[in-house]
Motif scaffolding. Structure first.
Motif, PDB file in Angstrom:
ATOM      1  N   ARG A  47       2.592   6.062  -2.701  1.00  0.00           N
ATOM      2  CA  ARG A  47       3.620   7.074  -2.982  1.00  0.00           C
ATOM      3  C   ARG A  47       3.661   7.384  -4.478  1.00  0.00           C
ATOM      4  NH1 ARG A  47       3.093   6.487   1.740  1.00  0.00           N
ATOM      5  NH2 ARG A  47       4.642   6.928   3.378  1.00  0.00           N
ATOM      6  N   PHE A  48       3.303   6.401  -5.282  1.00  0.00           N
ATOM      7  CA  PHE A  48       3.278   6.601  -6.736  1.00  0.00           C
ATOM      8  C   PHE A  48       1.964   7.217  -7.186  1.00  0.00           C
ATOM      9  CE2 PHE A  48       2.449   4.789 -11.051  1.00  0.00           C
ATOM     10  CZ  PHE A  48       3.490   5.421 -11.732  1.00  0.00           C
ATOM     11  N   ARG A  49       0.858   6.777  -6.596  1.00  0.00           N
ATOM     12  CA  ARG A  49      -0.467   7.303  -6.906  1.00  0.00           C
ATOM     13  C   ARG A  49      -1.145   7.728  -5.607  1.00  0.00           C
ATOM     14  NH1 ARG A  49      -2.992   5.680 -11.741  1.00  0.00           N
ATOM     15  NH2 ARG A  49      -4.676   7.015 -10.997  1.00  0.00           N
ATOM     16  N   PRO A  50      -0.812   8.916  -5.080  1.00  0.00           N
ATOM     17  CA  PRO A  50      -1.354   9.347  -3.783  1.00  0.00           C
ATOM     18  C   PRO A  50      -2.872   9.328  -3.715  1.00  0.00           C
ATOM     19  CG  PRO A  50       0.407  10.810  -4.491  1.00  0.00           C
ATOM     20  CD  PRO A  50       0.115   9.908  -5.651  1.00  0.00           C
ATOM     21  N   GLU A  51      -3.540   9.594  -4.847  1.00  0.00           N
ATOM     22  CA  GLU A  51      -5.000   9.622  -4.847  1.00  0.00           C
ATOM     23  C   GLU A  51      -5.600   8.242  -4.574  1.00  0.00           C
ATOM     24  OE1 GLU A  51      -3.714   9.154  -9.212  1.00  0.00           O
ATOM     25  OE2 GLU A  51      -2.996  10.097  -7.338  1.00  0.00           O
ATOM     26  N   TRP A  52      -4.812   7.196  -4.749  1.00  0.00           N
ATOM     27  CA  TRP A  52      -5.313   5.837  -4.508  1.00  0.00           C
ATOM     28  C   TRP A  52      -5.321   5.481  -3.023  1.00  0.00           C
ATOM     29  CZ3 TRP A  52      -3.754   1.733  -8.712  1.00  0.00           C
ATOM     30  CH2 TRP A  52      -4.413   2.065  -9.912  1.00  0.00           C
ATOM     31  N   ALA A  53      -4.858   6.393  -2.181  1.00  0.00           N
ATOM     32  CA  ALA A  53      -5.029   6.184  -0.745  1.00  0.00           C
ATOM     33  C   ALA A  53      -6.517   6.180  -0.394  1.00  0.00           C
ATOM     34  CB  ALA A  53      -4.297   7.259   0.044  1.00  0.00           C
ATOM     35  N   ASP A  54      -7.321   6.819  -1.246  1.00  0.00           N
ATOM     36  CA  ASP A  54      -8.783   6.745  -1.150  1.00  0.00           C
ATOM     37  C   ASP A  54      -9.202   5.461  -1.869  1.00  0.00           C
ATOM     38  OD1 ASP A  54     -11.529   6.903  -1.554  1.00  0.00           O
ATOM     39  OD2 ASP A  54     -11.523   9.053  -1.945  1.00  0.00           O
ATOM     40  N   ARG A  55      -9.508   4.438  -1.090  1.00  0.00           N
ATOM     41  CA  ARG A  55      -9.769   3.116  -1.661  1.00  0.00           C
ATOM     42  C   ARG A  55     -10.930   3.129  -2.643  1.00  0.00           C
ATOM     43  NH1 ARG A  55     -12.982  -1.204  -0.380  1.00  0.00           N
ATOM     44  NH2 ARG A  55     -12.175  -3.255  -0.997  1.00  0.00           N
ATOM     45  N   GLU A  56     -11.982   3.872  -2.317  1.00  0.00           N
ATOM     46  CA  GLU A  56     -13.135   3.916  -3.208  1.00  0.00           C
ATOM     47  C   GLU A  56     -12.767   4.539  -4.547  1.00  0.00           C
ATOM     48  OE1 GLU A  56     -15.952   2.398  -2.642  1.00  0.00           O
ATOM     49  OE2 GLU A  56     -15.066   1.726  -0.763  1.00  0.00           O
ATOM     50  N   ARG A  57     -11.944   5.563  -4.516  1.00  0.00           N
ATOM     51  CA  ARG A  57     -11.502   6.184  -5.781  1.00  0.00           C
ATOM     52  C   ARG A  57     -10.664   5.199  -6.583  1.00  0.00           C
ATOM     53  NH1 ARG A  57      -8.464  12.041  -6.780  1.00  0.00           N
ATOM     54  NH2 ARG A  57      -7.917  11.629  -8.962  1.00  0.00           N
ATOM     55  N   MET A  58      -9.761   4.487  -5.900  1.00  0.00           N
ATOM     56  CA  MET A  58      -8.931   3.510  -6.601  1.00  0.00           C
ATOM     57  C   MET A  58      -9.797   2.457  -7.289  1.00  0.00           C
ATOM     58  SD  MET A  58      -6.110   0.797  -5.120  1.00  0.00           S
ATOM     59  CE  MET A  58      -7.406  -0.261  -4.436  1.00  0.00           C
ATOM     60  N   LEU A  59     -10.763   1.899  -6.548  1.00  0.00           N
ATOM     61  CA  LEU A  59     -11.607   0.857  -7.123  1.00  0.00           C
ATOM     62  C   LEU A  59     -12.438   1.385  -8.282  1.00  0.00           C
ATOM     63  CD1 LEU A  59     -12.817  -0.959  -3.879  1.00  0.00           C
ATOM     64  CD2 LEU A  59     -11.072  -1.719  -5.501  1.00  0.00           C
ATOM     65  N   ALA A  60     -12.901   2.625  -8.154  1.00  0.00           N
ATOM     66  CA  ALA A  60     -13.696   3.224  -9.230  1.00  0.00           C
ATOM     67  C   ALA A  60     -12.850   3.406 -10.489  1.00  0.00           C
ATOM     68  CB  ALA A  60     -14.275   4.561  -8.780  1.00  0.00           C
ATOM     69  N   GLU A  61     -11.613   3.871 -10.324  1.00  0.00           N
ATOM     70  CA  GLU A  61     -10.738   4.078 -11.475  1.00  0.00           C
ATOM     71  C   GLU A  61     -10.352   2.748 -12.121  1.00  0.00           C
ATOM     72  OE1 GLU A  61      -7.405   6.570 -10.588  1.00  0.00           O
ATOM     73  OE2 GLU A  61      -8.655   8.269  -9.988  1.00  0.00           O
ATOM     74  N   ALA A 120       0.831  -1.206   0.000  1.00  0.00           N
ATOM     75  CA  ALA A 120       0.000   0.000   0.000  1.00  0.00           C
ATOM     76  C   ALA A 120       0.861   1.250   0.000  1.00  0.00           C
ATOM     77  CB  ALA A 120      -0.940  -0.015   1.201  1.00  0.00           C
ATOM     78  N   SER A 121       1.880   1.256   0.842  1.00  0.00           N
ATOM     79  CA  SER A 121       2.770   2.411   0.904  1.00  0.00           C
ATOM     80  C   SER A 121       3.450   2.654  -0.436  1.00  0.00           C
ATOM     81  CB  SER A 121       3.830   2.190   1.995  1.00  0.00           C
ATOM     82  OG  SER A 121       4.801   3.206   1.974  1.00  0.00           O
TER      83      SER A 121
END
Length: 229
Positions: A89-103, A84-85
């Motif tokens: 660090r590469f995609r800071p916006e993916w710290a928001d799990r819902e945003r990551m899953l949506a993308e 996760a870390s």
């Protein structure tokens, strides 16, 4: 010579709230491995990292093994690096799990998209150009795993050992045995199948790679059980 059996954990639960647990496929993979090991190998010691997927893999192996099976001893040096870390660090916006899953869902190929991003994130981590961004640098990770192996060999004292661990530590150990580059070690990591067995022979300070990434137990029982993530 005695043998260390480096076992990659069963398939984890990608996309779930808690990734660090086995999927149903992961449980079955490890039970199959237990059945395959029974009658072939009697471990003196069973070791695992302190991650849930390591512990559950040992539980499932023991279930399939059915014979007397040692309790798992914890050695945190065999834990995987913090995925996760590295990704965040590469995609800071993916710290928001819902945003990551949506993308990922919007990409049309969630698993492929995640894997492509993950590879780039790991390359950034390994480059050593951003070490201060991470709680554990690539070089620190390598040192941790190598020390864990040294400690295990000293402690096992010539007995056969099962180690429930992850792809990263297995790749690092193989890298140290073969003297290959970081980039080739990363390539090996991508190839390591869930519940595959990598065998390291040891005697005193001598160590050699005997088998890498054997998942014949899965292919023999059900090729559909072969997974890499």
């Amino acid at each position: 010579m005695a043998t260390i059996y480096l076992i990659r954990h069963g398939q984890a639960s990608f996309g779930d709230d808690n990734y660090d647990r086995l999927s149903e496929t992961g449980w079955e993979q490890a039970r199959v491995l237990g059945r395959w090991l029974a009658g072939r190998v009697t471990p003196n010691v069973v070791i695992g990292g302190n991650m849930r997927r390591h512990r559950e893999t040992v539980e499932a192996i023991a279930s399939g093994y059915r014979q007397s099976f040692p309790d798992m001893q914890v050695a945190t040096g065999f834990n995987e690096f913090d995925h996760a870390s590295v990704v965040h660090r590469f995609r800071p916006e993916w710290a928001d799990r819902e945003r990551m899953l949506a993308e990922l869902e919007a990409s049309g190929h969630p698993a492929k998209t995640f894997q492509q991003t993950f590879v780039k994130a790991v390359q950034r981590w390994v480059s050593a150009e951003h070490d201060d961004d991470y709680p554990e640098s690539w070089s620190q990770f390598k040192t941790r795993v190598q020390l864990a192996l040294d400690d295990l060999i000293q402690w096992a004292d010539g007995g056969d050992v099962f180690v429930s661990t992850s792809g990263g530590p297995i790749a690092i150990i193989v890298q140290s045995l073969l003297g290959i580059s970081d980039s080739k070690a990363l390539g090996l990591n991508e190839m390591i199948a869930n519940t595959s067995v990598t065998r390291v022979l040891y005697s005193g300070k001598r160590r050699s790679l005997a088998v890498f990434n054997n998942y014949g137990h899965l292919e023999a029982e059900d090729p559909g059980l072969v997974t890499f993530r």
